[in-house]
Design a protein around this motif. Structure first.
Motif, short mmCIF file in Angstrom:
data_model
loop_
_atom_site.label_atom_id
_atom_site.label_comp_id
_atom_site.label_asym_id
_atom_site.label_seq_id
_atom_site.Cartn_x
_atom_site.Cartn_y
_atom_site.Cartn_z
N THR A 260 0.83 -1.21 0.00
CA THR A 260 0.00 0.00 0.00
C THR A 260 0.87 1.26 0.00
OG1 THR A 260 -0.22 -0.20 2.41
CG2 THR A 260 -2.04 -1.03 1.07
N ASP A 261 2.08 1.17 0.51
CA ASP A 261 2.99 2.31 0.45
C ASP A 261 3.35 2.69 -0.98
OD1 ASP A 261 3.06 2.46 3.23
OD2 ASP A 261 4.87 1.24 3.38
N ASP A 262 3.26 1.74 -1.90
CA ASP A 262 3.60 1.97 -3.30
C ASP A 262 2.42 2.45 -4.14
OD1 ASP A 262 6.30 1.04 -3.02
OD2 ASP A 262 5.49 -1.00 -2.96
N ALA A 263 1.23 2.39 -3.60
CA ALA A 263 0.02 2.66 -4.39
C ALA A 263 0.00 4.06 -4.98
CB ALA A 263 -1.23 2.43 -3.54
N ASP A 264 0.58 5.02 -4.28
CA ASP A 264 0.53 6.40 -4.77
C ASP A 264 1.85 6.88 -5.35
OD1 ASP A 264 -2.22 6.94 -4.14
OD2 ASP A 264 -1.63 6.94 -2.03
N ARG A 265 2.82 5.99 -5.45
CA ARG A 265 4.07 6.34 -6.11
C ARG A 265 3.85 6.34 -7.62
NH1 ARG A 265 8.96 2.64 -3.82
NH2 ARG A 265 9.44 3.94 -2.02
N HIS A 266 4.55 7.23 -8.31
CA HIS A 266 4.51 7.19 -9.76
C HIS A 266 5.08 5.83 -10.19
CE1 HIS A 266 5.21 8.15 -13.96
NE2 HIS A 266 4.39 9.17 -13.78
N VAL A 267 4.46 5.21 -11.17
CA VAL A 267 4.89 3.85 -11.55
C VAL A 267 6.36 3.79 -11.93
CG1 VAL A 267 2.61 2.96 -12.15
CG2 VAL A 267 3.97 4.14 -13.89
N ASP A 268 6.89 4.88 -12.49
CA ASP A 268 8.31 4.89 -12.85
C ASP A 268 9.23 4.83 -11.64
OD1 ASP A 268 7.74 4.98 -15.55
OD2 ASP A 268 7.83 7.18 -15.65
N GLU A 269 8.70 5.11 -10.45
CA GLU A 269 9.47 5.05 -9.22
C GLU A 269 9.45 3.68 -8.56
OE1 GLU A 269 7.86 8.08 -6.70
OE2 GLU A 269 8.50 9.71 -8.00
N LEU A 270 8.62 2.78 -9.08
CA LEU A 270 8.53 1.45 -8.49
C LEU A 270 9.75 0.62 -8.87
CD1 LEU A 270 4.78 0.69 -9.27
CD2 LEU A 270 5.76 1.37 -7.07
N PRO A 271 10.40 0.02 -7.88
CA PRO A 271 11.57 -0.80 -8.20
C PRO A 271 11.21 -1.94 -9.17
CG PRO A 271 11.37 -0.48 -5.83
CD PRO A 271 10.11 0.05 -6.46
N GLY A 272 11.95 -2.01 -10.26
CA GLY A 272 11.72 -3.07 -11.24
C GLY A 272 10.66 -2.78 -12.28
N TRP A 273 10.00 -1.61 -12.20
CA TRP A 273 8.93 -1.30 -13.15
C TRP A 273 9.49 -1.21 -14.56
CZ3 TRP A 273 3.79 -1.40 -13.02
CH2 TRP A 273 3.10 -0.84 -14.08
N ASP A 274 8.76 -1.76 -15.49
CA ASP A 274 9.12 -1.75 -16.90
C ASP A 274 7.90 -1.23 -17.65
OD1 ASP A 274 8.98 -3.08 -19.64
OD2 ASP A 274 11.01 -3.59 -19.05
N SER A 275 8.11 -0.49 -18.71
CA SER A 275 6.99 0.10 -19.44
C SER A 275 6.02 -0.95 -19.98
CB SER A 275 7.50 0.99 -20.57
OG SER A 275 8.28 0.24 -21.47
N MET A 276 6.49 -2.14 -20.23
CA MET A 276 5.60 -3.20 -20.73
C MET A 276 4.69 -3.75 -19.63
SD MET A 276 5.93 -3.40 -23.92
CE MET A 276 5.00 -4.87 -24.20
N PHE A 277 5.01 -3.48 -18.37
CA PHE A 277 4.19 -3.98 -17.27
C PHE A 277 2.77 -3.44 -17.33
CE2 PHE A 277 7.83 -5.06 -14.11
CZ PHE A 277 8.05 -6.25 -14.77
N LEU A 278 2.61 -2.21 -17.78
CA LEU A 278 1.26 -1.64 -17.83
C LEU A 278 0.38 -2.42 -18.80
CD1 LEU A 278 -0.72 0.51 -16.86
CD2 LEU A 278 0.07 1.95 -18.74
N LEU A 279 0.90 -2.74 -19.96
CA LEU A 279 0.14 -3.52 -20.93
C LEU A 279 -0.17 -4.91 -20.38
CD1 LEU A 279 -1.14 -3.78 -23.71
CD2 LEU A 279 1.10 -4.41 -24.61
N THR A 280 0.82 -5.53 -19.78
CA THR A 280 0.63 -6.85 -19.17
C THR A 280 -0.43 -6.79 -18.08
OG1 THR A 280 2.93 -7.41 -19.64
CG2 THR A 280 1.82 -8.73 -17.96
N LEU A 281 -0.36 -5.75 -17.25
CA LEU A 281 -1.31 -5.61 -16.15
C LEU A 281 -2.73 -5.38 -16.66
CD1 LEU A 281 -1.92 -5.41 -13.15
CD2 LEU A 281 -1.18 -3.01 -13.23
#
Length: 75
Positions: A21-42
């Motif tokens: 829940t601490d990550d819920a309001d972080r910009h996705v680019d700030e999430l450790p390991g986030w990749d631009s393809m994750f949004l499409l996958t999600l």
């Protein structure tokens, strides 16, 4: 899945990211390991799980996981 915690568990399982829940309001680019393809996958996984469509254009405007969650429950 209706609660934010359920959604974050789903994200963790589908993407292999450890998000809380601490990550819920972080910009996705700030999430450790986030990749631009994750949004499409999600979005694809959410559509399959919910059995309804989520507009990719709306998802691209989402900047946080909370934003994506709101799209998923409002779809």
């Amino acid at each position: 899945m209706t609660t934010l915690d359920e959604f974050l568990d789903f994200v963790s399982q589908e993407l292999g990211l450890n998000v809380t829940t601490d990550d819920a309001d972080r910009h996705v680019d700030e999430l450790p390991g986030w990749d631009s393809m994750f949004l499409l996958t999600l979005v694809t996984a959410l559509e399959q799980q919910a059995g309804r469509r989520i507009l990719l254009a709306d998802a691209l405007q989402a900047s946080t996981l909370r934003d994506v969650h709101e799209l998923a429950v409002d779809a």
